[in-house]
Structure formats: C-alpha cells, structure tokens
Design a protein around this motif. Structure first.
Motif, PDB file in Angstrom:
ATOM      1  N   LEU A   1       0.826  -1.207   0.000  1.00 39.55           N
ATOM      2  CA  LEU A   1       0.000   0.000   0.000  1.00 39.55           C
ATOM      3  C   LEU A   1       0.865   1.264   0.000  1.00 39.55           C
ATOM      4  CD1 LEU A   1      -3.039  -0.470   2.430  1.00 39.55           C
ATOM      5  CD2 LEU A   1      -3.099  -0.072  -0.031  1.00 39.55           C
ATOM      6  N   ALA A   2       1.928   1.264   0.784  1.00 42.87           N
ATOM      7  CA  ALA A   2       2.821   2.420   0.819  1.00 42.87           C
ATOM      8  C   ALA A   2       3.403   2.683  -0.565  1.00 42.87           C
ATOM      9  CB  ALA A   2       3.942   2.192   1.833  1.00 42.87           C
ATOM     10  N   HIS A   3       3.752   1.625  -1.263  1.00 41.19           N
ATOM     11  CA  HIS A   3       4.251   1.772  -2.629  1.00 41.19           C
ATOM     12  C   HIS A   3       3.148   2.261  -3.559  1.00 41.19           C
ATOM     13  CE1 HIS A   3       6.616   0.955  -6.227  1.00 41.19           C
ATOM     14  NE2 HIS A   3       5.579   0.297  -6.724  1.00 41.19           N
ATOM     15  N   LEU A   4       1.948   1.722  -3.394  1.00 36.66           N
ATOM     16  CA  LEU A   4       0.822   2.091  -4.252  1.00 36.66           C
ATOM     17  C   LEU A   4       0.484   3.574  -4.111  1.00 36.66           C
ATOM     18  CD1 LEU A   4      -1.493   1.310  -6.154  1.00 36.66           C
ATOM     19  CD2 LEU A   4      -2.772   0.520  -4.150  1.00 36.66           C
ATOM     20  N   LEU A   5       0.574   4.107  -2.885  1.00 39.62           N
ATOM     21  CA  LEU A   5       0.265   5.512  -2.639  1.00 39.62           C
ATOM     22  C   LEU A   5       1.482   6.418  -2.818  1.00 39.62           C
ATOM     23  CD1 LEU A   5      -2.256   4.134  -1.347  1.00 39.62           C
ATOM     24  CD2 LEU A   5      -2.163   5.878   0.437  1.00 39.62           C
ATOM     25  N   ASP A   6       2.644   5.828  -3.093  1.00 39.68           N
ATOM     26  CA  ASP A   6       3.907   6.558  -3.234  1.00 39.68           C
ATOM     27  C   ASP A   6       4.244   7.315  -1.956  1.00 39.68           C
ATOM     28  OD1 ASP A   6       6.219   7.267  -4.610  1.00 39.68           O
ATOM     29  OD2 ASP A   6       5.351   9.122  -5.387  1.00 39.68           O
ATOM     30  N   LEU A   7       4.081   6.644  -0.806  1.00 43.11           N
ATOM     31  CA  LEU A   7       4.437   7.253   0.466  1.00 43.11           C
ATOM     32  C   LEU A   7       5.956   7.333   0.596  1.00 43.11           C
ATOM     33  CD1 LEU A   7       1.966   5.500   2.959  1.00 43.11           C
ATOM     34  CD2 LEU A   7       1.635   7.610   1.649  1.00 43.11           C
ATOM     35  N   PRO A   8       6.462   8.242   1.423  1.00 42.46           N
ATOM     36  CA  PRO A   8       7.913   8.339   1.632  1.00 42.46           C
ATOM     37  C   PRO A   8       8.503   7.004   2.076  1.00 42.46           C
ATOM     38  CG  PRO A   8       6.808  10.238   2.590  1.00 42.46           C
ATOM     39  CD  PRO A   8       5.727   9.300   2.154  1.00 42.46           C
ATOM     40  N   ARG A   9       9.738   6.764   1.686  1.00 38.12           N
ATOM     41  CA  ARG A   9      10.383   5.480   1.963  1.00 38.12           C
ATOM     42  C   ARG A   9      10.459   5.191   3.451  1.00 38.12           C
ATOM     43  NH1 ARG A   9      10.416   1.547  -1.216  1.00 38.12           N
ATOM     44  NH2 ARG A   9      12.159   0.701   0.004  1.00 38.12           N
ATOM     45  N   ARG A  10      10.500   6.214   4.283  1.00 32.08           N
ATOM     46  CA  ARG A  10      10.662   5.960   5.710  1.00 32.08           C
ATOM     47  C   ARG A  10       9.428   5.345   6.349  1.00 32.08           C
ATOM     48  NH1 ARG A  10      10.615  11.206   9.227  1.00 32.08           N
ATOM     49  NH2 ARG A  10       8.787  12.354   8.498  1.00 32.08           N
TER      50      ARG A  10
ATOM     51  N   ALA B   1      -4.813   8.816  -3.570  1.00 29.18           N
ATOM     52  CA  ALA B   1      -3.398   8.788  -3.918  1.00 29.18           C
ATOM     53  C   ALA B   1      -3.001   7.546  -4.703  1.00 29.18           C
ATOM     54  CB  ALA B   1      -2.540   8.912  -2.661  1.00 29.18           C
ATOM     55  N   VAL B   2      -3.900   6.581  -4.864  1.00 28.43           N
ATOM     56  CA  VAL B   2      -3.578   5.464  -5.757  1.00 28.43           C
ATOM     57  C   VAL B   2      -3.483   5.959  -7.195  1.00 28.43           C
ATOM     58  CG1 VAL B   2      -4.724   3.821  -4.218  1.00 28.43           C
ATOM     59  CG2 VAL B   2      -5.947   4.665  -6.231  1.00 28.43           C
ATOM     60  N   CYS B   3      -4.083   7.119  -7.492  1.00 27.25           N
ATOM     61  CA  CYS B   3      -4.042   7.703  -8.835  1.00 27.25           C
ATOM     62  C   CYS B   3      -2.935   8.752  -8.894  1.00 27.25           C
ATOM     63  CB  CYS B   3      -5.373   8.362  -9.179  1.00 27.25           C
ATOM     64  SG  CYS B   3      -6.775   7.232  -9.209  1.00 27.25           S
ATOM     65  N   PRO B   4      -1.953   8.583  -9.755  1.00 27.10           N
ATOM     66  CA  PRO B   4      -0.831   9.537  -9.804  1.00 27.10           C
ATOM     67  C   PRO B   4      -1.281  10.988  -9.980  1.00 27.10           C
ATOM     68  CG  PRO B   4      -0.298   7.584 -11.080  1.00 27.10           C
ATOM     69  CD  PRO B   4      -1.738   7.446 -10.683  1.00 27.10           C
ATOM     70  N   GLU B   5      -2.344  11.205 -10.745  1.00 22.65           N
ATOM     71  CA  GLU B   5      -2.778  12.573 -11.012  1.00 22.65           C
ATOM     72  C   GLU B   5      -3.404  13.252  -9.796  1.00 22.65           C
ATOM     73  OE1 GLU B   5      -6.342   9.973 -12.314  1.00 22.65           O
ATOM     74  OE2 GLU B   5      -4.147   9.858 -12.230  1.00 22.65           O
ATOM     75  N   LEU B   6      -3.682  12.495  -8.719  1.00 19.33           N
ATOM     76  CA  LEU B   6      -4.269  13.070  -7.514  1.00 19.33           C
ATOM     77  C   LEU B   6      -3.269  13.151  -6.352  1.00 19.33           C
ATOM     78  CD1 LEU B   6      -7.771  11.321  -7.583  1.00 19.33           C
ATOM     79  CD2 LEU B   6      -7.242  13.694  -8.181  1.00 19.33           C
ATOM     80  N   ARG B   7      -2.036  12.741  -6.594  1.00 19.97           N
ATOM     81  CA  ARG B   7      -1.051  12.731  -5.511  1.00 19.97           C
ATOM     82  C   ARG B   7      -0.561  14.119  -5.126  1.00 19.97           C
ATOM     83  NH1 ARG B   7       2.143   7.533  -7.853  1.00 19.97           N
ATOM     84  NH2 ARG B   7       0.592   5.979  -7.218  1.00 19.97           N
TER      85      ARG B   7
ATOM     86  N   LEU C   1      -8.415  -0.526  -8.997  1.00 22.45           N
ATOM     87  CA  LEU C   1      -8.645   0.431  -7.918  1.00 22.45           C
ATOM     88  C   LEU C   1      -8.606   1.861  -8.442  1.00 22.45           C
ATOM     89  CD1 LEU C   1      -6.502  -1.218  -5.099  1.00 22.45           C
ATOM     90  CD2 LEU C   1      -8.985  -1.291  -5.369  1.00 22.45           C
ATOM     91  N   ARG C   2      -7.674   2.137  -9.349  1.00 21.08           N
ATOM     92  CA  ARG C   2      -7.623   3.476  -9.941  1.00 21.08           C
ATOM     93  C   ARG C   2      -8.888   3.780 -10.732  1.00 21.08           C
ATOM     94  NH1 ARG C   2      -1.265   3.128 -11.917  1.00 21.08           N
ATOM     95  NH2 ARG C   2      -0.371   3.738  -9.885  1.00 21.08           N
ATOM     96  N   ALA C   3      -9.403   2.804 -11.427  1.00 20.94           N
ATOM     97  CA  ALA C   3     -10.637   3.025 -12.193  1.00 20.94           C
ATOM     98  C   ALA C   3     -11.793   3.375 -11.264  1.00 20.94           C
ATOM     99  CB  ALA C   3     -10.966   1.786 -13.016  1.00 20.94           C
ATOM    100  N   HIS C   4     -11.842   2.729 -10.102  1.00 25.56           N
ATOM    101  CA  HIS C   4     -12.918   3.014  -9.140  1.00 25.56           C
ATOM    102  C   HIS C   4     -12.807   4.451  -8.628  1.00 25.56           C
ATOM    103  CE1 HIS C   4     -15.746   2.610  -5.879  1.00 25.56           C
ATOM    104  NE2 HIS C   4     -14.802   2.886  -4.994  1.00 25.56           N
TER     105      HIS C   4
END
Length: 474
Positions: A123-132, A276-282, A371-374
């Motif tokens: 999930l952290a990767h999917l949302l592009d959360l910080p590595r820490r 945040a699963v959608c890059p355009e909304l991050r 999930l992005r489509a939803h």
C-alpha cells in the motif's frame, strides 16, 4: 454446527447477500418507519432451545432487519463519506472469521503478522508514500480499526516523545497541547480527552475562508503563545480531505513548522488517502516527508469493508516504546530475539483480527488499475454533478471538489436549504447530508458506492431541482 451444516448454511447466506446486492437499488435508501419499529418486532428473549434453520434467520433478516437499515451500498447513498465493501473484501473477511486466529503477537500467528507487514508495504508503494514509512526502513504500517484509533495511537506516541518518556512513567505531568484546524475530525478531540489532555487540550486553528484549509500563520501563533505560557506543543494533526468539504491542509508549510519546533505531525487522510492510488491526484499529498505518522481508511473509498484503517509511522521504535506492555504470559523466544514485529505494541487493544486478509483479497482481485478506475469514476461523477449545480443559477458550489464530494447550497437562507435536504431525502431514492461552510447550512453529495453510475447522479440532480421548484421563496 458441523462442517456439512456450515457448508449448506454458508451457501444460503452467500446467495442471500448476492440477492441483496442485486436488489438494493429497488429499496429506499433510508427507512421510513419510526424509532422502535425493529425492536418491537423482535422477541423479548433469546430462544431457549437452539436448532432453528438458517432459512428462519434469513427470513427474519428480510422481514425485520433489512427494512430498518440505511443502505450504505445503495447507488443513491451520497451521505457522509462512502463505506464501500465488495465481493473480494467479504470473502477475505469470511476467511478471517473462519480461521479465527489471534494476531496479537508474531508467535500467535506468524502469517497474520507477516502478511500484514508486506501488505502495508504494498500500500505504501501504491500511494507513493515516503520510503521511511516502509518496514524495510525505520518505519512501517499496521491496520487499525479506524482513523480515530490511528489518531489516538499517534497522540500517545507524540506525548511520549514530547515528555521524553515521562508520560509513560508519570502520566500527564505538564500541560500538553494538540493542534488541528477548526474542520479537524471530532476524533482528534476525543483522542486528546482519552490521553488525558482534556477537552481544552486541543487548539482549534482558523482556516482560510476560501480554501477552508488550516492557516499556517495561525498555527505558528498558537504554538508560540502556548510556549510562552509554559505549555508543551505535542502534536499537530493536519487533514488531507476534511470531513466537511474535503479541504486539504497545507502540509508542506505545516510540516516545516512542526520540524522547527520538534512537534509530532500526524496526517489524517481517512477519506482522501485512497485518491493517492491515482498519480494525477497525488498532488494532494505534498509534504508527507515531514509526517511522523499517516493514515487513511480503505474502508471508505477503496472497496474494503469496515473496519480497516491503514496507519504508518516513520519510526516504529518510538511507537513501540510508548505502548508496549509485556506481561510474563506473553513472553516468547521470537519476541525476545527482536527479529519480529508484535502488532499488539502498535495499537490500544491487545488482541487483533486478521484484517489484512480482506485487503489482500481486494488488492489481488482488482489490481492497481482496477482500484484506480474506481477512484477515477467517483471523481468524474462528482464533477458531473458539480457541473449541473453550476449550470443552475439558483445554486452555488461553495467549496472546491478535488475528490468525489460536492458541497453546494441554494441561494437562499439556511431554513430553505434544510427544507430542500429533507424533501430530497424523504423521497427514499437518495440520501445526502449537510455541514456548515463559513457558518452557512450546506448540502453535501459524496459519491463512492460501487454501483453508482451517471444515471444515479442525474436522478439526484433531478430530485434536487424539482424540490427547489416546490419550495416557497423566502
């Protein structure tokens, strides 16, 4: 119940749920019966002798329980925020219930812990959360029951840090402060009360009248005033997607202030984190590198049934140090080795369900693109509704709608807007809720049910427009 009896009853229950989904659109979204209707239809005592067939229980579900429900999966349910569920989520929850494992320690069910750890990294990767926030570093994630619990846990860890460990030994020895915007969730005040800060332990920070987002200058002023009074700022809770309007607090500026004063920063993205699963909304998540903890609710907008909150910390050692209690009867070789995670130290309760299974089923069934489509569908449907509102000069859209919530009102007084909401909800075809924006009564339409389509959005607008026609002019 033998395995064969369970199998037969289980098939009947699954069929019942599938039939419910197939027919939910035909029902009223909310019940019309008065309070006490369901209670008066139930026996006053449980059966003395068991053995009733599952068909009898399902019949009572149909005749007594379902008519008294608010149908959160109805395509016309636009109230509060969505509380999605889905087939994969239910199946994962069924497996969790069937296994009945207790995941408080790694030793009590190793797979329960390790699957959750890996899943939270997914999930952290999917949302592009910080590595820490990843478990491969100093942080990691755990599933809480709700964002309310995540805020409480973050508050306790923040108090531990702010008191330099004295909180754990001596309780509240000074006046500690928490800060959030005037639109921060009620759970922030509740967390402060539970943690011993008192109701006045939370400093409500003013918001920008246009964006409805927290004002960094007002936050800095409140922190400096408390420091001058000898109080200790412990935690700031910033919100990405407030409940009233989905306002986005300026996390980069807030984070810089927290870093300057050494204050714990918790980010509550309960609803909007799914976006945040959608890059355009991050873009909405800018500044997360400042956060000490972050959470969002897959049970709101990510097709995962309640309860499921994804919570991360940047330094898991701080959290464990604040919350761990190890009685003799829980001691074991794996824990003593320091090589495993014991999630009991990441939450308030000792015990924990295998919640990761339903999220695992959802991620594997839908995949990233599903999930992005939803999410994109919800955003598009909300934009469609906002366009219809703007095209009618009787109405105003009163706040930005970056996600799938639209806040709007008639160009009329509060009583007229309240009457409009009551009239539309009384139809039984849709359900909306309200808030106040800049002190004015405002209607909210939140999209998110998996079955909602353009036709349901258009029906909601037709009902609102027709009801507005019938309201007396103030």
């Amino acid at each position: 119940m033998s395995p064969d009896e369970f199998r037969r009853a289980g098939y009947a229950v699954i069929d019942w749920i599938a039939d419910y989904w197939a027919t939910v659109e035909q029902r009223r979204v909310t019940p019309a019966d008065p309070p006490g209707t369901v209670a008066s239809a139930l026996p006053t005592a449980p059966p003395t002798v068991g053995g009733e067939p599952v068909e009898a229980v399902l019949a009572d579900l149909d005749s007594i329980v379902v008519p008294g429900l608010t149908h959160w999966q109805h395509p016309g349910f636009f109230g509060y925020f969505p509380a999605n569920t889905s087939g994969p989520s239910i199946l994962g929850d069924l497996v969790s219930s069937g296994l009945g494992v207790q995941g408080m320690l790694w030793a009590t069910s190793p797979a329960c812990t390790e699957l959750e750890t890996v899943l939270m990294d997914w999930l952290a990767h999917l949302l592009d959360l910080p590595r820490r926030f990843h478990s491969t570093g100093s942080g990691g994630g755990a599933i809480q029951d709700s964002a309310s619990s995540a805020t409480l846990v973050a508050t306790l860890a923040a108090l531990h840090r702010a008191s330099r460990g004295r909180w754990r030994e001596n309780g509240i020895d000074r006046r500690y402060r928490a800060y959030t915007s005037t639109h921060g969730h009620s759970s922030i005040e509740k967390a402060a009360r539970i943690a011993g800060l008192g109701a006045d332990g939370v400093r409500p920070i003013d918001v920008d009248p246009d964006s409805q987002a927290l004002l960094p200058a007002a936050l800095r002023a409140a922190i400096e005033a408390d420091l001058a009074a000898g109080d200790i700022p412990a935690i700031v809770v910033a919100t990405i997607g407030t409940t009233s309007t989905t306002a986005i607090d300026p996390v980069p500026e807030i984070g810089a202030i927290c870093a300057e004063y050494g204050i714990w920063l918790h980010i509550d993205a309960a609803y909007a984190g799914s976006a945040a699963v959608c890059p355009e909304l991050r873009w909405s998540h800018a500044g997360l590198e400042y956060a000490d903890s972050y959470c969002f609710d897959p049970h709101k907008w990510l097709l995962t049934g309640f309860d499921c909150d994804a919570f991360w910390v940047a330094d898991r050692a701080e959290l464990v140090e604040a919350l761990t209690v190890l009685p003799e009867f829980l001691r074991n070789a794996a824990t003593e080795s320091g090589a495993v995670i014991d999630y009991r130290d990441w939450q308030v309760p000792l015990g924990r369900r295998f919640r990761a299974l339903k999220l695992w089923f959802v991620l594997r069934w839908y995949g990233v693109e599903g999930l992005r489509a939803h999410i994109r569908s919800g955003v598009a449907l909300a934009a469609r509704f906002a366009e219809q509102v703007r095209a009618d000069d009787r109405f105003d859209v009163v706040a930005a709608h970056p996600f799938s919530l639209v806040c709007f009102r008639l160009r009329a007084d509060d009583d007229t807007n309240a009457a409009l909401l009551a009239e539309v909800n009384g139809s039984g075809r849709v359900h909306l809720t309200h808030t106040r924006v800049s002190g004015r009564y405002t209607l909210r339409l939140a999209v998110g049910a998996p079955q909602t389509t353009e036709a349901h959005i258009d029906e909601a607008w037709r009902l609102l427009s027709a009801a507005a026609d019938n309201l007396p002019t103030p």
